[in-house]
Design a protein around this motif. Structure first.
Motif, PDB file in Angstrom:
ATOM      1  N   UNK A  54       1.234  -1.033  -0.164  1.00 18.77           N
ATOM      2  CA  UNK A  54      -0.329  -0.204  -0.463  1.00 18.77           C
ATOM      3  C   UNK A  54       1.008   1.009  -0.013  1.00 18.77           C
ATOM      4  N   UNK A  55       0.642   2.474  -0.706  1.00 16.54           N
ATOM      5  CA  UNK A  55       0.892   3.589  -0.795  1.00 16.54           C
ATOM      6  C   UNK A  55       0.881   4.068   0.271  1.00 16.54           C
ATOM      7  N   UNK A  56       0.934   4.708   1.339  1.00 10.53           N
ATOM      8  CA  UNK A  56      -0.138   5.873   2.327  1.00 10.53           C
ATOM      9  C   UNK A  56       1.457   7.114   2.578  1.00 10.53           C
ATOM     10  N   UNK A  57       0.855   7.189   3.647  1.00 14.74           N
ATOM     11  CA  UNK A  57       1.489   8.756   4.688  1.00 14.74           C
ATOM     12  C   UNK A  57       1.895   7.906   5.580  1.00 14.74           C
ATOM     13  N   UNK A  58       3.083   8.561   6.131  1.00 14.23           N
ATOM     14  CA  UNK A  58       4.315   8.000   6.899  1.00 14.23           C
ATOM     15  C   UNK A  58       3.479   8.666   8.282  1.00 14.23           C
ATOM     16  N   UNK A  59       2.955   9.545   8.118  1.00 13.85           N
ATOM     17  CA  UNK A  59       2.210  10.117   9.233  1.00 13.85           C
ATOM     18  C   UNK A  59       0.571  10.543   9.349  1.00 13.85           C
ATOM     19  N   UNK A  60       0.240   9.023   8.585  1.00  7.35           N
ATOM     20  CA  UNK A  60      -1.106   8.746   8.143  1.00  7.35           C
ATOM     21  C   UNK A  60      -1.949   7.629   9.744  1.00  7.35           C
ATOM     22  N   UNK A 104       5.988  -1.829  -9.392  1.00 12.21           N
ATOM     23  CA  UNK A 104       4.679  -2.381  -9.447  1.00 12.21           C
ATOM     24  C   UNK A 104       2.998  -1.756  -9.805  1.00 12.21           C
ATOM     25  N   UNK A 105       3.883  -0.900  -7.707  1.00  8.95           N
ATOM     26  CA  UNK A 105       2.371   0.050  -7.243  1.00  8.95           C
ATOM     27  C   UNK A 105       1.996   0.912  -8.915  1.00  8.95           C
ATOM     28  N   UNK A 106       2.873   1.585  -9.145  1.00 10.52           N
ATOM     29  CA  UNK A 106       2.450   2.813  -9.788  1.00 10.52           C
ATOM     30  C   UNK A 106       1.954   1.971 -11.372  1.00 10.52           C
ATOM     31  N   UNK A 107       1.882   1.025 -11.585  1.00  6.34           N
ATOM     32  CA  UNK A 107       1.352   0.222 -12.639  1.00  6.34           C
ATOM     33  C   UNK A 107      -0.427  -0.182 -11.996  1.00  6.34           C
ATOM     34  N   UNK A 108      -0.387  -1.017 -11.281  1.00  2.88           N
ATOM     35  CA  UNK A 108      -1.383  -1.111 -10.500  1.00  2.88           C
ATOM     36  C   UNK A 108      -2.783  -0.693  -9.990  1.00  2.88           C
ATOM     37  N   UNK A 111      -4.497   4.281 -12.384  1.00  2.00           N
ATOM     38  CA  UNK A 111      -5.732   5.472 -12.720  1.00  2.00           C
ATOM     39  C   UNK A 111      -5.145   6.573 -11.478  1.00  2.00           C
ATOM     40  N   UNK A 112      -5.245   6.341 -10.327  1.00  2.00           N
ATOM     41  CA  UNK A 112      -5.365   7.580  -9.006  1.00  2.00           C
ATOM     42  C   UNK A 112      -3.637   7.585  -8.384  1.00  2.00           C
ATOM     43  N   UNK A 113      -2.868   6.826  -9.153  1.00  2.00           N
ATOM     44  CA  UNK A 113      -1.554   7.166  -8.102  1.00  2.00           C
ATOM     45  C   UNK A 113      -0.837   8.455  -7.806  1.00  2.00           C
ATOM     46  N   UNK A 114      -0.954   8.988  -9.394  1.00  2.32           N
ATOM     47  CA  UNK A 114      -0.228  10.659  -9.473  1.00  2.32           C
ATOM     48  C   UNK A 114      -1.353  11.461  -8.252  1.00  2.32           C
ATOM     49  N   UNK A 116      -2.970  11.023  -5.951  1.00  2.00           N
ATOM     50  CA  UNK A 116      -2.753  10.808  -4.653  1.00  2.00           C
ATOM     51  C   UNK A 116      -1.725  10.646  -3.531  1.00  2.00           C
ATOM     52  N   UNK A 117      -0.609  10.130  -4.306  1.00  5.77           N
ATOM     53  CA  UNK A 117       0.999  10.505  -3.875  1.00  5.77           C
ATOM     54  C   UNK A 117       2.065  11.254  -4.185  1.00  5.77           C
ATOM     55  N   UNK A 118       2.861  11.931  -3.658  1.00  7.45           N
ATOM     56  CA  UNK A 118       3.903  12.926  -4.252  1.00  7.45           C
ATOM     57  C   UNK A 118       4.839  12.419  -2.761  1.00  7.45           C
ATOM     58  N   UNK A 119       5.012  11.683  -4.556  1.00 10.43           N
ATOM     59  CA  UNK A 119       6.575  10.689  -4.261  1.00 10.43           C
ATOM     60  C   UNK A 119       7.967  11.612  -3.418  1.00 10.43           C
ATOM     61  N   UNK A 120       7.329  12.872  -4.349  1.00 14.10           N
ATOM     62  CA  UNK A 120       9.002  13.860  -4.039  1.00 14.10           C
ATOM     63  C   UNK A 120       8.958  13.797  -2.003  1.00 14.10           C
ATOM     64  N   UNK A 121       8.035  13.603  -1.863  1.00 13.56           N
ATOM     65  CA  UNK A 121       7.579  14.547   0.033  1.00 13.56           C
ATOM     66  C   UNK A 121       7.971  12.480   0.472  1.00 13.56           C
ATOM     67  N   UNK A 122       9.194  13.002   1.688  1.00 13.63           N
ATOM     68  CA  UNK A 122       9.495  11.443   1.732  1.00 13.63           C
ATOM     69  C   UNK A 122       8.650  11.098   3.010  1.00 13.63           C
TER      70      UNK A 122
END
Length: 158
Positions: A54-60, A104-108, A111-114, A116-122
């Motif tokens: 799962x991609x998520x925020x470390x502070x969630x 693999x996560x970006x491919x799966x 439809x929404x990855x870009x 919902x996720x700010x990859x530049x933020x650690x």
């Protein structure tokens, strides 16, 4: 083929192949009253080799709860597959060690990855849910498989 391998094949057919799975993820956190309480939310999970990612925020809230108690429960929506696992923060999505999994996560989740996720933020991290035990249901409940991922065994109930 062992029963364990047969059940893994069922799971792979239902949840694998690069699919975006909606899963309910339950964690244990401390409630406002100071007592342990279960918390559940739906997340998008990518399944591979006995784990959901799962991609998520470390502070969630889920990541704070997992850092205090890594034991989790899950249910894969409409897949008749639920169980327990251990949550693990694999770190920043752009960490070089995560590059293959990130692709693999970006491919799966294309439809929404870009959105919902700010990859530049650690703070944008990958959560691994390493399954320890699960139940797989077939034929509308006529057959249940109990699978122990740690012992690599499975039993069938009718």
């Amino acid at each position: 083929m062992s029963m364990f391998q047969e059940v893994l094949k069922i799971i792979e057919e239902r949840c694998g192949k690069g699919k975006d799975n909606i899963i309910s993820l339950a964690t244990i956190g401390i409630g406002e009253d100071g007592k342990p309480r279960p918390y559940v939310r739906e997340v998008d999970g990518f399944y591979e080799d006995g784990a959901f990612y799962v991609t998520t925020s470390a502070s969630s809230a889920k990541m704070r709860q997992i850092s205090q108690n890594p034991e989790v429960a899950f249910a894969a929506s409409n897949q008749w597959f639920y169980g327990h696992g251990i949550g693990e923060n694999l770190g920043w999505v752009l960490d070089p060690k995560n590059s293959e999994l990130r692709a693999k996560l970006r491919a799966a989740f294309a439809a929404w990855y870009e959105h919902a996720n700010d990859e530049n933020h650690k703070d944008c991290v990958i959560l691994a849910i390493r399954i320890t035990s699960a139940t797989v249901i077939q034929d509308f409940g006529a057959i249940r498989y109990r699978i122990d991922f740690l012992a690599q065994t499975a039993t069938q109930e009718k």
